[in-house]
Enzyme design. Sequence first.
Site, mmCIF file in Angstrom:
data_model
loop_
_atom_site.group_PDB
_atom_site.id
_atom_site.type_symbol
_atom_site.label_atom_id
_atom_site.label_comp_id
_atom_site.label_asym_id
_atom_site.label_seq_id
_atom_site.Cartn_x
_atom_site.Cartn_y
_atom_site.Cartn_z
ATOM 1 N N LYS A 30 27.347 -4.871 1.609
ATOM 2 C CA LYS A 30 25.919 -3.809 1.375
ATOM 3 C C LYS A 30 24.484 -4.080 1.081
ATOM 4 O O LYS A 30 24.115 -3.967 1.102
ATOM 5 C CB LYS A 30 26.708 -2.375 0.024
ATOM 6 N N ASN A 31 25.338 -5.579 0.125
ATOM 7 C CA ASN A 31 24.141 -5.961 -0.576
ATOM 8 C C ASN A 31 23.711 -6.702 0.974
ATOM 9 O O ASN A 31 22.282 -7.466 0.352
ATOM 10 C CB ASN A 31 24.506 -6.472 -1.783
ATOM 11 N N CYS A 124 21.371 1.810 -9.167
ATOM 12 C CA CYS A 124 22.088 1.999 -10.401
ATOM 13 C C CYS A 124 20.464 2.194 -12.050
ATOM 14 O O CYS A 124 20.433 0.792 -11.737
ATOM 15 C CB CYS A 124 23.272 1.168 -10.549
ATOM 16 N N ARG A 129 15.325 -2.706 -14.934
ATOM 17 C CA ARG A 129 15.317 -4.187 -13.633
ATOM 18 C C ARG A 129 14.011 -4.405 -13.358
ATOM 19 O O ARG A 129 13.287 -3.549 -11.817
ATOM 20 C CB ARG A 129 16.454 -3.484 -12.475
ATOM 21 N N PRO A 130 12.826 -5.549 -13.726
ATOM 22 C CA PRO A 130 11.473 -5.161 -13.039
ATOM 23 C C PRO A 130 11.624 -6.143 -11.899
ATOM 24 O O PRO A 130 12.585 -6.342 -11.313
ATOM 25 C CB PRO A 130 10.546 -6.369 -14.134
ATOM 26 N N ILE A 131 10.158 -6.483 -10.586
ATOM 27 C CA ILE A 131 10.294 -6.071 -9.656
ATOM 28 C C ILE A 131 9.006 -8.020 -9.741
ATOM 29 O O ILE A 131 8.736 -7.619 -9.106
ATOM 30 C CB ILE A 131 10.162 -5.816 -8.839
ATOM 31 N N ASP A 132 8.768 -8.222 -10.997
ATOM 32 C CA ASP A 132 7.794 -9.167 -11.126
ATOM 33 C C ASP A 132 7.898 -10.113 -10.673
ATOM 34 O O ASP A 132 6.455 -10.746 -9.714
ATOM 35 C CB ASP A 132 7.338 -9.072 -12.313
ATOM 36 N N ASP A 314 28.295 -8.164 -10.930
ATOM 37 C CA ASP A 314 28.527 -6.682 -10.291
ATOM 38 C C ASP A 314 30.388 -6.575 -9.971
ATOM 39 O O ASP A 314 31.787 -5.750 -9.909
ATOM 40 C CB ASP A 314 28.564 -6.492 -8.665
ATOM 41 N N ILE A 336 23.146 -11.250 -16.583
ATOM 42 C CA ILE A 336 22.218 -11.037 -15.592
ATOM 43 C C ILE A 336 21.918 -9.124 -16.287
ATOM 44 O O ILE A 336 20.161 -9.614 -16.468
ATOM 45 C CB ILE A 336 22.686 -10.599 -14.189
ATOM 46 N N ARG A 406 28.033 5.477 -2.412
ATOM 47 C CA ARG A 406 26.602 4.680 -1.764
ATOM 48 C C ARG A 406 26.762 3.455 -1.484
ATOM 49 O O ARG A 406 26.411 2.194 -1.616
ATOM 50 C CB ARG A 406 25.244 4.118 -3.518
HETATM 51 N N1 EPU Z 1 14.640 -9.835 -12.704
HETATM 52 C C1 EPU Z 1 13.066 -9.686 -13.019
HETATM 53 N N2 EPU Z 1 12.396 -10.056 -12.482
HETATM 54 C C2 EPU Z 1 12.160 -9.275 -10.897
HETATM 55 C C3 EPU Z 1 13.433 -9.600 -10.326
HETATM 56 C C4 EPU Z 1 14.895 -9.706 -10.977
HETATM 57 O O1 EPU Z 1 13.735 -10.257 -14.327
HETATM 58 O O2 EPU Z 1 11.225 -9.508 -10.445
HETATM 59 C C5 EPU Z 1 15.806 -10.216 -13.237
HETATM 60 C C6 EPU Z 1 16.443 -8.541 -12.897
HETATM 61 O O3 EPU Z 1 16.290 -8.445 -14.291
HETATM 62 C C7 EPU Z 1 18.233 -10.041 -13.499
HETATM 63 C C8 EPU Z 1 17.709 -11.389 -12.812
HETATM 64 O O4 EPU Z 1 16.676 -11.533 -12.507
HETATM 65 O O5 EPU Z 1 18.178 -10.154 -14.955
HETATM 66 C C9 EPU Z 1 19.032 -10.496 -11.253
HETATM 67 O O6 EPU Z 1 19.047 -9.793 -10.496
HETATM 68 P P1 EPU Z 1 18.365 -9.104 -8.931
HETATM 69 O O7 EPU Z 1 16.722 -10.012 -8.731
HETATM 70 O O8 EPU Z 1 19.236 -10.718 -8.477
HETATM 71 O O9 EPU Z 1 19.418 -8.759 -8.658
HETATM 72 P P2 EPU Z 1 18.796 -7.132 -7.741
HETATM 73 O O10 EPU Z 1 18.059 -7.826 -6.793
HETATM 74 O O11 EPU Z 1 18.263 -5.888 -8.124
HETATM 75 C C10 EPU Z 1 20.875 -7.075 -6.468
HETATM 76 C C11 EPU Z 1 22.301 -7.042 -6.100
HETATM 77 C C12 EPU Z 1 22.873 -6.067 -7.179
HETATM 78 C C13 EPU Z 1 23.280 -7.209 -8.134
HETATM 79 C C14 EPU Z 1 22.286 -8.744 -8.249
HETATM 80 C C15 EPU Z 1 22.729 -9.826 -8.821
HETATM 81 C C16 EPU Z 1 21.165 -5.393 -4.404
HETATM 82 C C17 EPU Z 1 20.483 -4.771 -3.525
HETATM 83 N N3 EPU Z 1 21.480 -5.216 -5.830
HETATM 84 O O12 EPU Z 1 20.097 -6.655 -7.584
HETATM 85 O O13 EPU Z 1 23.777 -5.378 -6.763
HETATM 86 O O14 EPU Z 1 23.796 -6.909 -9.249
HETATM 87 O O15 EPU Z 1 21.398 -8.693 -7.604
HETATM 88 O O16 EPU Z 1 23.662 -9.941 -7.978
HETATM 89 O O17 EPU Z 1 21.423 -6.572 -3.132
HETATM 90 C C18 EPU Z 1 25.385 -3.761 -6.903
HETATM 91 O O18 EPU Z 1 25.321 -4.139 -5.638
HETATM 92 O O19 EPU Z 1 26.087 -3.247 -7.763
HETATM 93 C C19 EPU Z 1 24.356 -4.212 -7.664
HETATM 94 C C20 EPU Z 1 23.121 -2.944 -8.789
#
Ligand code: EPU
Length: 439
Positions: A30-31, A124, A129-132, A314, A336, A406
């Site tokens: 999925k990811n 979820c 879950r920031p995207i900064d 996960d 995380i 999902r």
């Molecule tokens: N983070 C920030 N700023 C950002 C992005 C992330 O501070 O701009 C922090 C997050 O808050 C978190 C850490 O960085 O503490 C890691 O987050 P990451 O960005 O790696 O997570 P993600 O890309 O949003 C993906 C998977 C998640 C999985 C995480 C961690 C996808 C679509 N989602 O999320 O999958 O938990 O990586 O491995 O790829 C799931 O499959 O159930 C799921 C939630």
Amino acid sequence: MKELIIIKMKKIVINGGRPLKGEVTISGAKNSVVALIPATILADDIVTLDGVPDISDVASLIEIMTIMGAKIERKEDSLIIDPRGVKNMPMPFGKINSLRASYYFYGSLLGRYGQATVGLPGGCDLGPRPIDLHLKAFEAMGAAMTMDGSSMKLATDGKPLQGANIYMDTVSVGATINTILAAVKAEGRTVIENAAREPEIIDVVTLLNNMGAHIRGAGTDIIIIDGVPHLHGTRHQVIPDRIEAGTYIALAAAIGEGIQINNVLYEHLESYIAKLEEMGVRMTISEDSIFVEKQTDLKAIQIKTSPYPGFATDLQQPLTTLMTQAYGESKVVETIYIERFKHCGELQRMGANIEVSTGSASIKGPSSLFGTKVVATDLRCGAAMLVAGLLAEGITEIHDVYHIDRGYAEIDQKLKNLGAVIWRETIERLQRYNNIKEK
Ligand code: EPU
């Protein structure tokens, strides 16, 4: 004005406590696929993805891409994507807000057009879950962010995106992939330091390089991207879903009487398998399958989640269910998403002995679980509930199963094939609805 409406939803019902055996085949990751599909926007020709899982996140992405102008055909587990008609239109609505991975449209549209206007991502609820980090990377490449209603607009001032040196303050899967998507056609070289190393990143980079990109270092913490003007079509096999595989391993260790899990890459699960071995789970590992034997005397363990190759966040949720069957006190430390413990409350209602503190949970076992009504509060909580429901004596009802759909392909059928007694029922729920005609 708000109105009350009746919505129809499904619940999963399990008559648990029955041993399971047989074989199950893992679907595509999925990811990975949620990034691979938006990545095809960057190609000037048709891209075929093989091994695409039949999950609702994929259906949502197909719907979004089709609205944008892509032609997409599904043939069994392949998706044939023709991105040539994709228009750079604002995408503020609909399915965009239903999944996390819609943030990959920022990177892929920026990479193709130098601008993107896309609604905010959903996904979820695991706490903040920031995207900064995504935005900082886009900014470093010359794109500025402004809000446009409920959408975020990213755009350069007319110049092409420029390669940049980017250091990720936190290791992030999404920010690493999004930066690659934006950088792949940018002018010059982009270097990402402290990049995430997940197998899904290697999968996305493999696709892009087969489309003609110049990317080195995927799987290490430094990724170097030399921008190219054009990307062509290709054909790509999606990697197996390591989280789905890990879920079935936990299930097999909890209630299996010999379960063979096919289409697994052991290398993607090393930290997980090491901890299961420490618990006493007996596994026979072959080139692309794992056989899990029946367990009776599991030992308590401690796990701490961290970015790959560390223990995957996960997988801590489905593993928590297995921990309820181990002798002694197990501990989960979550680094995380420190709020990712909603499954513990649901497990407690099934008879588990769990104490949750900030960022950690202590699980005392073994406990006899009993069937009751529970909620899949998020995708992997849903996985934990499935394992618990199959383990528990009596009837378990799992609500909000759209979270499970999902990310787990053909879950009912795969479990039925192992001997599970599982079915779905339709329920009606009253929900408040914003009448959009009102001002
Ligand atoms: N983070 C920030 N700023 C950002 C992005 C992330 O501070 O701009 C922090 C997050 O808050 C978190 C850490 O960085 O503490 C890691 O987050 P990451 O960005 O790696 O997570 P993600 O890309 O949003 C993906 C998977 C998640 C999985 C995480 C961690 C996808 C679509 N989602 O999320 O999958 O938990 O990586 O491995 O790829 C799931 O499959 O159930 C799921 C939630």
